[in-house]
Structures are given as C-alpha cells and as structure tokens.
Design an enzyme around this catalytic site. Sequence first.
Site, PDB file in Angstrom:
ATOM      1  N   TYR A  70       0.816  -1.206   0.000  1.00 56.14           N
ATOM      2  CA  TYR A  70       0.000   0.000   0.000  1.00 56.14           C
ATOM      3  C   TYR A  70       0.853   1.260   0.000  1.00 56.14           C
ATOM      4  CZ  TYR A  70      -4.428  -2.321  -0.111  1.00 56.14           C
ATOM      5  OH  TYR A  70      -5.511  -3.044  -0.539  1.00 56.14           O
TER       6      TYR A  70
ATOM      7  N   HIS B 153      -5.991  -3.529   6.418  1.00 55.23           N
ATOM      8  CA  HIS B 153      -5.278  -4.476   5.557  1.00 55.23           C
ATOM      9  C   HIS B 153      -4.169  -5.231   6.305  1.00 55.23           C
ATOM     10  CE1 HIS B 153      -7.398  -3.450   1.968  1.00 55.23           C
ATOM     11  NE2 HIS B 153      -7.120  -2.172   2.087  1.00 55.23           N
TER      12      HIS B 153
END
Lengths: 708, 708
Positions: free
Chosen positions: A251, A408
């Site tokens: 990310y 996440h």
Amino acid sequence: MQRISFIGLLIAALLQTAQAQQHPSILLTRQNIESVRNGVTKFPLLQQSWKDVKKDADKALKGTIDVPIPHDAGGGVTHEQHKKNYQNVLACGIAWQITKDEKYARFVKDILFQYAAVYNTWPRHPKGKGDPGGKMFWQNLNDCVWQVYVIQGYDCIYDYLKPEERKKIEDNLFEPIVKEFAEINGEIFNKIHNHGTWSVAAVGMTGYVCGRKDWVDIALHGSKKDDKTGFLAQLNELFSPDGYYTEGPYYQRYAILPFILFAKTIQQYQPELKIYDYRNGLLKKSVNTALQCTYTNKAFFPVNDAMKDKTYETEELVYAVDIAYSDMQSGDDLLDVAQQQQKVVISDAGLKVAKAVAEGKTKPFAYQPMWISDGADGKGGGLGILRSGSNDDQACVLMKAASQGMGHGHFDRLNILYYDNNTEVFSDYGAVRFLNIETKNGGNYTKENSTWGKQTVAHNTITVDKQSQYQANEKKGEKTSPQLLFFNATPQYQVVSAKEDHAFDGVQLIRTAILFKPEDAPMPLLIDVFKANSEAPHQYDLPFWYQGHLTDSNFPVNAKKDQLLPAGDNYGYQHMWVNSDAKVNAANGVITVINNKRFYTTTFLADTGTSVCFVTCGANDPEFNLRNEKGFIISEKGTAKHTFINITEPHGKTNPIAEYTTGFKPLVKDIHLISEGNDNTMFEFTYNKKTYHITLTYTNKQSFITIK
Amino acid sequence: MQRISFIGLLIAALLQTAQAQQHPSILLTRQNIESVRNGVTKFPLLQQSWKDVKKDADKALKGTIDVPIPHDAGGGVTHEQHKKNYQNVLACGIAWQITKDEKYARFVKDILFQYAAVYNTWPRHPKGKGDPGGKMFWQNLNDCVWQVYVIQGYDCIYDYLKPEERKKIEDNLFEPIVKEFAEINGEIFNKIHNHGTWSVAAVGMTGYVCGRKDWVDIALHGSKKDDKTGFLAQLNELFSPDGYYTEGPYYQRYAILPFILFAKTIQQYQPELKIYDYRNGLLKKSVNTALQCTYTNKAFFPVNDAMKDKTYETEELVYAVDIAYSDMQSGDDLLDVAQQQQKVVISDAGLKVAKAVAEGKTKPFAYQPMWISDGADGKGGGLGILRSGSNDDQACVLMKAASQGMGHGHFDRLNILYYDNNTEVFSDYGAVRFLNIETKNGGNYTKENSTWGKQTVAHNTITVDKQSQYQANEKKGEKTSPQLLFFNATPQYQVVSAKEDHAFDGVQLIRTAILFKPEDAPMPLLIDVFKANSEAPHQYDLPFWYQGHLTDSNFPVNAKKDQLLPAGDNYGYQHMWVNSDAKVNAANGVITVINNKRFYTTTFLADTGTSVCFVTCGANDPEFNLRNEKGFIISEKGTAKHTFINITEPHGKTNPIAEYTTGFKPLVKDIHLISEGNDNTMFEFTYNKKTYHITLTYTNKQSFITIK
C-alpha cells in the site's frame, strides 16, 4: 516610501503569479520543454517511453470520443472508458507539448468540452460505493485519480486554449469537481488516509493550475485550514519518521503517487514552502523506504494484504523514482531501478534520469540492512531488514514487527520472511485475491483473505494454542505494537530482535533473527531464536512456509497415504491439510528443501515433546481460491516457556543442464541450548566441525549479542 | 607398369596415412589451429567459451593429480574424481593447443602416465553394476564416456609426446581399455542401444587417433565385422528416417553426443565414407529433430522418462549444434540456438559458429509444424507437432503417437501437450526422479515413476475403465504402435490425427488435434476431437493436467472441504486426491484457468453423463516424491462410443504491474456434435458469434478435414 514598498511588493507578487501561471508547470515545464523534445530523440530510456506515450495518444486520436453516462462498477464498460479517457487526456497533452502538432491539443480540448457539457447533468453514480460515493466512478477515489491525471493534461494544453475556452472548462467541469471532492465528499477530503491524499492532491493541483488559491489552501491545510487535516497533516501522520507507510509496502507503493505528484506541484508553484524538506526530507525517505521494502526480484515484501507479483516496475514507482532522482538528490543507484523499470515519465525529471542512464552513471541499487520504524512518532515497532551479498545473489531476512496496519493488516507479528538467490525461501502468502479477475469475487479480496491470509498460522511466526494473535481482532491489534529490542549490522553479523507482549494473553514473545557467516561458509546462515514466555502451559506452533521441494529429513516423514484431513476448525487451521505429523525423537531436527537449484537445510532444537507437521494450504476452499503452498510446523505442546532455535543454511547446488549436484549435505550440526533466562539465551552449534557459541542478552543494548 | 601403379598406390596410401596421422585431428585440427587461436581473441562466443575452458584447465593445474583406486558408486568420491580427471584431460589438451604453454601438455602426459601405471592393476569395480560391469566406474558406460573425452585430450597433446611416451600410454592404457570395451564388455559393444554407441565411439575414436585400423573396423562394423552390430548398424536401427530416437527427446539429447562425435572423427579420418550423408543425411536430421522437439522455453518435450528442466543448453546439444552448423550445412537459424546456449566447443566448428554469430548472421530458430516418424522404418507412429506464431509467443501442440520407446516409455499414446506464451498449458509430469539428489532414492527414478509417471492417467489422454494402456505392460506395448491418420499444416489450420487400436482390448481410439485461428481471433484455438469406439460400455476418463489457477467454470465446483481421498487403487489413480467431482449438467462444460497472465478456457461437449473431477497429484506418496500438479478429468461412464470435443482458447491478459485485466471472457461457445460415424465426425461451434462447421473424414486423406 511606504507607497514604493507597497508597489514593490505588488510587482513582486505579480511577477511571481506570472511565473506560477506559466504552463505547463508540473512534470513538463515551459522552461525545459525544448530539452525534453531534444531528449526524446537522444536518450534511449526517454525515447522508448515517449514512443509508448505517442502510441497511446495516436490510438486515442483514431477512436471517437466517448464520454458515457456513468453506469458500471469497477471493471465494467463505462468505468473502463472514463479510465481510458483520463489516460488519453494526459497522453495527448504530453504529445502536444512534445510535437506541437495541434491534433493532440484539439483532442484534449474536445474531450474536456464534452465532459464540461455533461458533468453537471450526471446524478450520483448508480453503483455508488460508500456515502455519498463517486460520480464518474462508483468510488470517489477513482474520481480523484481521474482529476489528478486530467489536470496534468489540461496544464499541457493550457496555452493552446483561448481564455473563454478555459473558462468553460474550469467553470463547468473543474469547479464542480472540486466541490464534489472538497464538499460533497468532504469527509474523504479531510481523512488522514491515502484516499484523502488523492482527494487533496486533485483539489490542490487543480488549484495551482487554475490559479485558485482557495483550493490550494484547503488542500494543504484542510477544509478548516487548521492543519488538522489536509496534505501537511497527512504527511505528518501517515508516515513514520523513516518514511514508512503503516499499511505496509504494497500500500505504500500505492499511496506514494499522490504524495509525490502533489509535492512536485507544490514545489513548482511555491518553492518557498520547501515541501521536499518537510519532516527532514520525509518524501525522499519514503521513496527510499519503498524501494528498500523490495527484494532483488523487484517485488515488494508481501506483508499484510499484498499482491505478490507487484514490483517496483509499477507506474507509481516510476514517478517516485524519477522525481526523487531529479528533485531530491537521490543517488545514482536509483538509476539502476529506473533501468529495471525500463521507463521514465515524459517530463523534466524523466529527462534527467534518461540522460544520466545514457551517460553510464548507473550504480547498483544500494540495498542496505536497516530498521524502518513504524508509527507517526516512530514508536510503533517497524520492519527489520537484514541483507548480505550482491544484488545478484542476496540473502535477505525481513522481520515484521510493525503495528497492525489498519484494515489491511495481518496478525503476523514477529513473522520472518527469508529470501536468497533471487527467490523466496520462507514466504508470506500475501493477500487472497485475484486482482481484477471478475470471476473471482469481482476481483476483490475473497473470504479466505480473512479466514486464511490474515491469520497467524499462515505466517512464519508462533501461534499459541491454535489461535491467532489478538484472536484476529483488528481493534485489539491496533492498541499496541511490537517493540524493537535491538538492531545492528556489523561486518561479522546482522541482527534484529523484537518483542510482542500483547498478542496472546499471558505470553511474551521475543524473536531474534541473525544473519551470520562462519569464516569458511560460502553464504550466511539464518539463525532464528524465538522465545515464548508464559506462566501457564501452551501449545506453541511455529510454521515455516517454504518454497521448493522436500529432499531430506532426519526423521521419518511418513506422509498420509489415503486420507487428508484439515488441521483444525478455525484461525486458519481449517485451511491446512495435514500431510504428516511426526515426532522428531532427536536432539535436533533436520529438514532439507531444494529451491531454485540450491539446498536449504533447517536444523532446529528439538526435545521429546517436539513434533513436526507437514501441511498444505487448501482445505475448506470450495472455490479453489487458495494456492496450495506448503509448510512445516514445529510444535511444542504443554510447555510454559520454550525457546525455538532454528538455523537455516543455504548450501550446495544442482545443475540440471550439466547434470551434477554438489554440497547436498548441510554443515550445521549439534545445536545445543546452554542456558536460558527471561533476559537471555545461550546456545552453541557447530558449522563444519567448528563450534560457535552465541549469547543473547535481551536487556543489554551495549552487549546484546556475542558470537564466539 | 604394374610395379609403378603399385608404388603409386603405396605413396597415395602413405600420404593419406600421413594426413590421417596429423594431430590433432578431431574437433581441433592442426590446419585450423591458428584460426582458432585468433578466434578466441576476437569472437565473443568463442572468447567466453575459451575463458571457461582455460579456467578449468588452470584449476586442474593448481591441484595435485589424483588417480584413486576405483571404489565408489555414482556420485561418490572416486567416481567424481575420475570424472573430473577426464574433463581436465580435455580442458588441458585444448589449453595446450591454444596457448602452446607446455604446462598444460605436461599435465595431460603426467595424468595419463599415472593411469597407464595403475589401470592394469585394478580389479573389476567393486560396486559393479551389470555383468561384468565397469572398471574405473561402476558401469561400463561411464568408462566409455571417460575414454571418449580422454582420447580427444590425447589427440591434442599427441605431437608433444615422444614416440616412446605414446607407446607407454597406448600399450598400457588404451589397448587394455579397448579390450575392456570390445571384448570383456563385448555384449554392450555389440548392442543396438545408446550404451553401445558410447562403446563403439570410444573404441573407434581411439583407433583413429592411435592409427589402429582393427579397432576402427570393429567399431564401425561390429565385432564380427558383419554390420549386424557396430556404429553403422546403430545408425540404421536406433533412429527413424526422420532422425527420431525412439526413447524420446530427453534420451535423444543424451544419445546424440557419441553419434555426433564419432561421426565427426570418421569424417576427419575417412571422408570417403561420407558418414554425414549416411541414410540421407540422418545425423543432420537427428540434430534438427532434437531441436524441433523443444518448445520456445528451450526445454525438450518431456514425454517418457524425462527431467523437465533439461534444455538445449545441455553440452550434448552444444556439440551437436556446432558440428551441424559447421559440417552439415545447417541453416543460420542454428546460430540462434548457439546464442541461447551461450557457448561453443573450442574447435573448428565452434569457431565457425562464433564467427557467424559475430557477423550478425543469426536468424530466429525455424520451429516448424511437422510429423516426425518413429521406428527404424518410419512406421512406428511418431510425434505430431503443430506450431503457430513467432518464437516470442508461440502456440505449440505435441501429439505423442510414437511407439513404446523401450524401458523409459510411458503408457501415454495419443497424449497431447499444449504450450503457449512461452509456458506449459497442458503439461506432462515427466519422470518422477530427483536427478543426482542422493537423498531421493540415490538420484534414481523413484518408485512413483512406475506407479505414477508412466501410467496413462498421468497424461492428457483417455484412460479406459480406470486402467492404463496395455495394463502398463511394456512388452505388450512394444508389439504395436499408434498409426498416423493425417498430418497437414496450411495457412488456415494445422492438423494431426492418429489412431491406437491395441492399447485397450476392444476399444479403438482416434484423436485429432487442430490449431485453427478464426478470422478475428488474436490467437489460434486448440480443437481436440478424441473418439473412443467400442462395442461394450466403458468408463472413459480424459484428464487435462493444467498449469495455472482455476478462475471460472460454468458448473459448481464445490471442492471437498474437510476430507480428501484417493481416486482409486492402482494404475496411478491411487496417486490422485479427488478435490471435487461434479456433473456438468449442460450441453457444454466451460473451465477457465489463468496461467502466466493469460486466460485459457476449455469449452467441451457434455451431456447428462458427463462429469468433471478436479484432482491433485500426491496421494500415496509417503516420501513426498511427487509434485502436486493439478488436473481436471472429463468422464463419461457406461457408454460404448464417445467423442470428446474440447476447444481450448487462449484469451485476454492480466497485468499485475499496471493492474488491469482484459478479455477474461472466452468467445468460443455452443459446441454441437452434428453427426458421428466410425469414419467421421461432424460438429460446429461459434467463435465471437460466427459459426464454424468442421468435418473430419478419417479414411479420406484427400479431404480429411474441412472447416467452413
């Protein structure tokens, strides 16, 4: 006197505005456009990249402009069309600047006119996701990305447009878009989150290009201009002082683009803000950190939800590398990455990179052992990276001792990943997701991402009593972080040690990973000392998810021949088929695997209670969403305190072409635990008949480790 | 007059002998040595190859000569030492010729003296394999290989030696070695088998170099000089007229070296024998056939017992390619292979190759669709190869309709392998063996090679009533071969069709594979029509062992969640875990897999009796000797006649770096069987909404196939 001074200021302000209002002025600039035009004929990397952009631009010109009423969700027809449109706007904007062939500029004008004519007639997106959701796309996020690209294309053709044409586009398209982002979706705009960064970048970049200081101000300082939200607040809070983004490298790679692009725009229009210096050069660190979070196979460390095939060749990192090299005084080793990317942005920055590459300035990318802190204050644990050897054949160990990493994040504290010889040895499953494959849950994370991918046992770290850390509860996980005990990289050894006190009630975990090369060893050993302290007896399972094929063990494996059953009912155990379960019945267990033509032997401390389970991922997977990865789990049952000591040794090779094999026997032997206390571990082992004695003193930073 | 003529003949004979006795005269020759010396400084491929040889030679010189009493089996210390010694003899022989630095020649002399001093004192090898077995190594085969290399090294230093030194070596070493090969192991010497070829090559090459016509004669014509055995007989019987070696490509690669080396020697000493022209240029064909039996990933088609990672980079093919290019007028496309090999032999041939490469003559290797016959008379079936596309992205289909292939043969007649996009799509397991990995059954074939690797169900061909072809009886299999029905390659389509009448009692099998590209298709379809004819009802199972990951099917898969069981008890079924077993319940079944970023959809004819079983290899494998490959098996139960029609379509792509996916939906639809008889099949399908009508008439060679 006063008047003169006022006039002076006025002139200065006007001049500055005049300069700021030069177009283009973001990645391509009017000052350098001649050099870039020259460069695309001269420097291979830029030449090839320009060829690709021109091809896209020419393809756009061949088609008819299509601005459909938004209708489809991600991957659907209108979604893909609007996506294509922003790519075309940018490609044609660049093509106009490079070629000065009017057809490209006309395309951008025409398509923006079409958008301007219909944007305000569109309702909310019918497949809207979230509240209130997007307009052009189902999510506001995609709308923001659209604008970040489009505004760059607009900047490129700004001077081609007549003032009334600009007015038409700005009044009917950009102004409502900014309102859509900053007000209607104001919650996202003011979020400290990468979606917020896309939103402020879109608004801020639009503000600079259109000369709207009000838009710039809220983008930088938040809707309330109090710096509690907005770009600067995001820079403060989303990154650690080392430039690490808490969701993890996959990310980080995604988040970095709007940061870098908006920062570049700020630098162009308001160099006095010194945005590159912000937080001690945070953005430069962030680019370096992103790259340091890859292995020599170019892929990002796949901790947390991550697609494992994502490499630094991704577009986000092309922008980041080009801008870091050209604007932030990053070293010539970045050119190595640029060469691997085989691409630069058609821009002043890309020109510098391509020119430097053509001049032969490239140095190998400087991978380094390092501790990367997590948390805005740098106190949220972090990643420990050990590295040894050249980029051609590098041993690399990652210890994940970072914080939860939001939604996440995986429950994998003190997880270890081990790479060698350009491949994974002990690996992380990554996310359970078939990205963009609609037949696989619409390309989204499948349910096994939660039931398998995030669970502790899917990682190379201890599971206690067959449960996951924090019982897989994200909120609980977010409250605390693992803590670094020690990091050091000397010529003799590299070491990282961290502890986790809260993941399992009443159990303290301390793991120490060491890369150590005995004198006569061709490659370093991975020495792994993993301590579980508790007052009550537990089952400690330590999996190693390995790549390659088992070739030897010092205990009979006896894989189950006629029936496979799952290892348990939940916390991921339900997804593992048990291939075998065997007692080691020796003082050391030995397991050898062949992987990419090299052998890896893990020799580990064992006792009468030690058993090893070979498992394959894939049970309870009715839709074949899982890859059938393989692991061995070292288990200790019914002990309160236990120290796992595992030494993994790369050795020998096979050459299937020339058909020979060398060094298939390991040289590590006789791991022997000498003493252990809550604060220390002493053990020894032999390598090639020489004995090495290691002492770890967890509370002593001055003399944490000795190897004799 | 008669006397003059006699003297003339004598002079001619003497001259010829003189020329023949020039040394060196095999791969390096006295005439060309100056050019080779010059070439190693000039042509990169030769330069690099020479660097490698010199490195080996220098390493040999640094050590002390070690000629141990033979003791160990394959892989053991004395085995590896004698192997190293012959490599060193050749490397130093070459180094002497290139550098004229005496130290290299002296090394060869010294080591050969040492061998000559002890060879006759050695008993039979204590680990002897076979009767009587080897002397230096456990198998006579390895002794022969030793001599083939050593004689070349000896040839290189021949002129350096004094006549009495040569006598010492020839009398005490080569003469007894020849006796060992041609007499003591005379059975192997006279075998029509690749072991026999190594033996005659060793004896014949030694005969030429030492000027011993008697040795040459028996090598060429057999011990009895009746041409029932010996090299010429081997050339006659071991290859098909197309140069195919019946054991399959993996063994063809191995067998080719002694053929090529001995032929080259014959050509040097007795060009009048025109050995390269023998059987219409068989050796040249054999090299081409070996290369045509690879895919663009360089690996040989892994049919029969084959290590799958064996590529044409192997040393045997380096010799074969160099000699074929330099001596047999093979085309410039062979230079492509040489470049991939990154190596040439330091020789006249290697010089020609390296020079041509340096001159830029390389053309892409010319892969071609072809039928390659098997059997000495060309009537033992064969391999059908269909190919379409460039070497960068080539579709390739192999139909194996060859004969049994001796002890290394698999029961896999009418098996199909399908490659695309540089990767395997439908694959062959190959051999179950961990070559040279001692901990895995000593590096030999594991028992699963028989119970799995050879069995029919391990291949992409029909299994009848869960049994293997010929009930896995090799002798039965060797009695008959499949027969080619039709082969053709036109611009519109490529097709191969073959039948097998004997593999299953009372069942005739006819398979037709077609590569066909509909007008608007980006890539060709693999159309597979597989007919089973019987009077009695059977269960027909047709497996497709696929690479990649399942992404879609038009029927619910419902993989078993909490228990896996084997698919049966024998014929390989005991090695498959049944993941799912589902009825298709539609007129067509559809299965999509993603593999190397491209989708492959198999659409197949189905009826109410059709079921599909997803299986994973690995049951009844207590030592983890099997790879967990995946397959789907299309099953028809209780029918006497059945025609499987399966169309596999490559489509779309995913780009995980740029994160997009296109074309994930297949365009083939509605396969419909119109009629079928014993001699024909008519069916239709649509591609992108256009209907194609295909008729196969199995008995009509003039109009075997029509596609409308």
